[in-house]
Design a protein around this motif. Structure first.
Motif, PDB file in Angstrom:
ATOM      1  N   PHE A  32      -9.836 -31.821 -38.679  1.00 17.82           N
ATOM      2  CA  PHE A  32      -8.389 -31.700 -38.548  1.00 17.82           C
ATOM      3  C   PHE A  32      -8.018 -30.490 -37.691  1.00 17.82           C
ATOM      4  O   PHE A  32      -7.164 -30.578 -36.798  1.00 17.82           O
ATOM      5  N   ILE A  33      -8.668 -29.368 -37.936  1.00 17.60           N
ATOM      6  CA  ILE A  33      -8.364 -28.141 -37.189  1.00 17.60           C
ATOM      7  C   ILE A  33      -8.779 -28.277 -35.729  1.00 17.60           C
ATOM      8  O   ILE A  33      -8.004 -27.959 -34.811  1.00 17.60           O
ATOM      9  N   VAL A  34      -9.989 -28.751 -35.487  1.00 20.83           N
ATOM     10  CA  VAL A  34     -10.496 -28.850 -34.119  1.00 20.83           C
ATOM     11  C   VAL A  34      -9.624 -29.780 -33.280  1.00 20.83           C
ATOM     12  O   VAL A  34      -9.223 -29.434 -32.155  1.00 20.83           O
ATOM     13  N   ILE A  35      -9.308 -30.957 -33.810  1.00 18.77           N
ATOM     14  CA  ILE A  35      -8.497 -31.916 -33.046  1.00 18.77           C
ATOM     15  C   ILE A  35      -7.146 -31.322 -32.691  1.00 18.77           C
ATOM     16  O   ILE A  35      -6.669 -31.431 -31.543  1.00 18.77           O
ATOM     17  N   HIS A  36      -6.497 -30.659 -33.627  1.00 22.46           N
ATOM     18  CA  HIS A  36      -5.168 -30.114 -33.341  1.00 22.46           C
ATOM     19  C   HIS A  36      -5.234 -28.918 -32.393  1.00 22.46           C
ATOM     20  O   HIS A  36      -4.342 -28.733 -31.555  1.00 22.46           O
ATOM     21  N   GLN A  37      -6.279 -28.116 -32.486  1.00 23.86           N
ATOM     22  CA  GLN A  37      -6.422 -27.028 -31.522  1.00 23.86           C
ATOM     23  C   GLN A  37      -6.662 -27.580 -30.118  1.00 23.86           C
ATOM     24  O   GLN A  37      -6.106 -27.077 -29.133  1.00 23.86           O
ATOM     25  N   VAL A  38      -7.482 -28.635 -30.035  1.00 25.65           N
ATOM     26  CA  VAL A  38      -7.725 -29.261 -28.734  1.00 25.65           C
ATOM     27  C   VAL A  38      -6.433 -29.848 -28.168  1.00 25.65           C
ATOM     28  O   VAL A  38      -6.156 -29.733 -26.966  1.00 25.65           O
ATOM     29  N   TYR A  39      -5.621 -30.465 -29.036  1.00 26.70           N
ATOM     30  CA  TYR A  39      -4.334 -30.987 -28.571  1.00 26.70           C
ATOM     31  C   TYR A  39      -3.478 -29.878 -27.973  1.00 26.70           C
ATOM     32  O   TYR A  39      -2.841 -30.061 -26.927  1.00 26.70           O
ATOM     33  N   GLU A  40      -3.448 -28.735 -28.614  1.00 21.66           N
ATOM     34  CA  GLU A  40      -2.637 -27.639 -28.088  1.00 21.66           C
ATOM     35  C   GLU A  40      -3.149 -27.170 -26.728  1.00 21.66           C
ATOM     36  O   GLU A  40      -2.364 -26.794 -25.850  1.00 21.66           O
ATOM     37  N   LEU A  41      -4.477 -27.214 -26.535  1.00 23.99           N
ATOM     38  CA  LEU A  41      -5.022 -26.870 -25.221  1.00 23.99           C
ATOM     39  C   LEU A  41      -4.605 -27.902 -24.172  1.00 23.99           C
ATOM     40  O   LEU A  41      -4.261 -27.549 -23.041  1.00 23.99           O
ATOM     41  N   TRP A  42      -4.616 -29.188 -24.550  1.00 25.33           N
ATOM     42  CA  TRP A  42      -4.155 -30.217 -23.622  1.00 25.33           C
ATOM     43  C   TRP A  42      -2.670 -30.056 -23.323  1.00 25.33           C
ATOM     44  O   TRP A  42      -2.236 -30.224 -22.175  1.00 25.33           O
ATOM     45  N   PHE A  43      -1.870 -29.714 -24.337  1.00 23.71           N
ATOM     46  CA  PHE A  43      -0.440 -29.479 -24.090  1.00 23.71           C
ATOM     47  C   PHE A  43      -0.256 -28.333 -23.095  1.00 23.71           C
ATOM     48  O   PHE A  43       0.619 -28.389 -22.219  1.00 23.71           O
ATOM     49  N   LYS A  44      -1.082 -27.309 -23.236  1.00 22.60           N
ATOM     50  CA  LYS A  44      -1.001 -26.181 -22.305  1.00 22.60           C
ATOM     51  C   LYS A  44      -1.281 -26.650 -20.879  1.00 22.60           C
ATOM     52  O   LYS A  44      -0.585 -26.254 -19.925  1.00 22.60           O
ATOM     53  N   LEU A  45      -2.286 -27.524 -20.730  1.00 24.86           N
ATOM     54  CA  LEU A  45      -2.610 -28.021 -19.398  1.00 24.86           C
ATOM     55  C   LEU A  45      -1.517 -28.950 -18.878  1.00 24.86           C
ATOM     56  O   LEU A  45      -1.186 -28.920 -17.686  1.00 24.86           O
ATOM     57  N   VAL A  46      -0.945 -29.780 -19.745  1.00 21.16           N
ATOM     58  CA  VAL A  46       0.164 -30.645 -19.326  1.00 21.16           C
ATOM     59  C   VAL A  46       1.305 -29.804 -18.773  1.00 21.16           C
ATOM     60  O   VAL A  46       1.878 -30.121 -17.718  1.00 21.16           O
ATOM     61  N   LEU A  47       1.656 -28.722 -19.465  1.00 16.00           N
ATOM     62  CA  LEU A  47       2.738 -27.856 -18.986  1.00 16.00           C
ATOM     63  C   LEU A  47       2.370 -27.200 -17.657  1.00 16.00           C
ATOM     64  O   LEU A  47       3.213 -27.059 -16.755  1.00 16.00           O
ATOM     65  N   HIS A  48       1.112 -26.798 -17.527  1.00 15.96           N
ATOM     66  CA  HIS A  48       0.624 -26.183 -16.290  1.00 15.96           C
ATOM     67  C   HIS A  48       0.767 -27.160 -15.125  1.00 15.96           C
ATOM     68  O   HIS A  48       1.255 -26.802 -14.036  1.00 15.96           O
TER      69      HIS A  48
END
Length: 260
Positions: A32-48
């Motif tokens: 649960f933690i890993v998947i959600h942390q990875v999602y936040e990294l993808w969100f960061k890249l989407v914004l970039h």
């Protein structure tokens, strides 16, 4: 000391960030933690990448925009695919550590709110779910008050000689994207006369479809995991999430399909 793979990526710090709260540890909490942390990294890249596509549009850089939309579309496909992993966690597995989340909730993801706002799905009230003391609410509110991808798209169209209705250009940027029949007339003409722009429009539609697919899959994941219960931290849960279903990011690109 020479730079290494580990030091460049700061792996020791990164791998220390997964800290389950259940005692004794519940096996699926790490997932649960890993998947959600990875999602936040993808969100960061989407914004970039979103910031880049905004620059591409305002600079009238068609091929730069096409390349960026290809990347954004592929990121969305990855986001959808990762839900398959999370769906291997059963409702009972989640229930075994859910109370450890306390008041934490995905509704508090300031980056996801930034993504929504960046693509024109703007609602001022949702920022109140982001804890004010953490200093992230301001980032979401800055996106709320900034021009969206659609606004930059209007710049691009105007630079290409396409008539963008004045009321769209002059509207309050804090308002959500709304469809425009006069703009649809122009876009339909472009589909017939400027095939190089059709590639761009279809990539934008691909991204939009991927974003709607992610919303649907996310809602079904939540529903199969907690049913009609309220979300963690007392968040509204599935019924709130359903409000965003079938709301396209680029409504004008969808509206002209039946006229082709």
């Amino acid at each position: 000391m020479p730079l290494s793979y580990s030091t460049y990526l700061r792996l020791p710090e990164l791998l220390e960030l997964q800290r389950p709260r259940s005692t004794p540890p519940e096996h699926d909490e790490m997932l649960f933690i890993v998947i959600h942390q990875v999602y936040e990294l993808w969100f960061k890249l989407v914004l970039h990448e979103t910031d880049k596509v905004n620059r591409d549009f305002s600079a009238n850089d068609l091929y730069g925009a096409i390349a960026t939309w290809k990347r954004l579309r592929t990121i969305l496909k990855t986001l959808v695919g990762q839900l398959d992993i999370l769906e291997t966690m059963t409702p009972l597995s989640f229930a075994s550590f859910r109370d450890r989340l306390d008041t934490a909730s995905g509704f508090q993801s300031f980056q996801f709110r930034e993504v929504e706002f960046a693509y024109g799905y703007k609602r001022a009230g949702v920022t109140t779910s982001i804890p004010g003391h953490e200093g992230h609410r301001e980032a979401a509110e800055a996106r709320l008050g900034a021009r969206s991808v659609v606004d930059h798209f209007y710049d691009f169209l105007a630079r290409r000689g396409i008539q963008v209705p004045a009321d769209l250009v002059a509207r309050d940027v804090r308002e959500p994207t709304r469809p425009s029949e006069p703009l649809q007339d122009e876009l339909l003409r472009v589909y017939r006369e400027q095939p190089e722009l059709v590639i761009l429009f279809e990539l934008m539609t691909d991204f939009d479809e991927g974003f709607q697919e992610w919303r649907y899959r996310h809602i079904k994941l939540v529903e199969r995991t907690i049913g009609a219960k309220r979300g963690t931290g007392g968040s509204p849960g599935v019924e709130f999430l359903k409000q965003s279903l079938w709301k396209p990011l680029f409504p004008d690109l969808w509206a002209i399909r039946h006229r082709m």
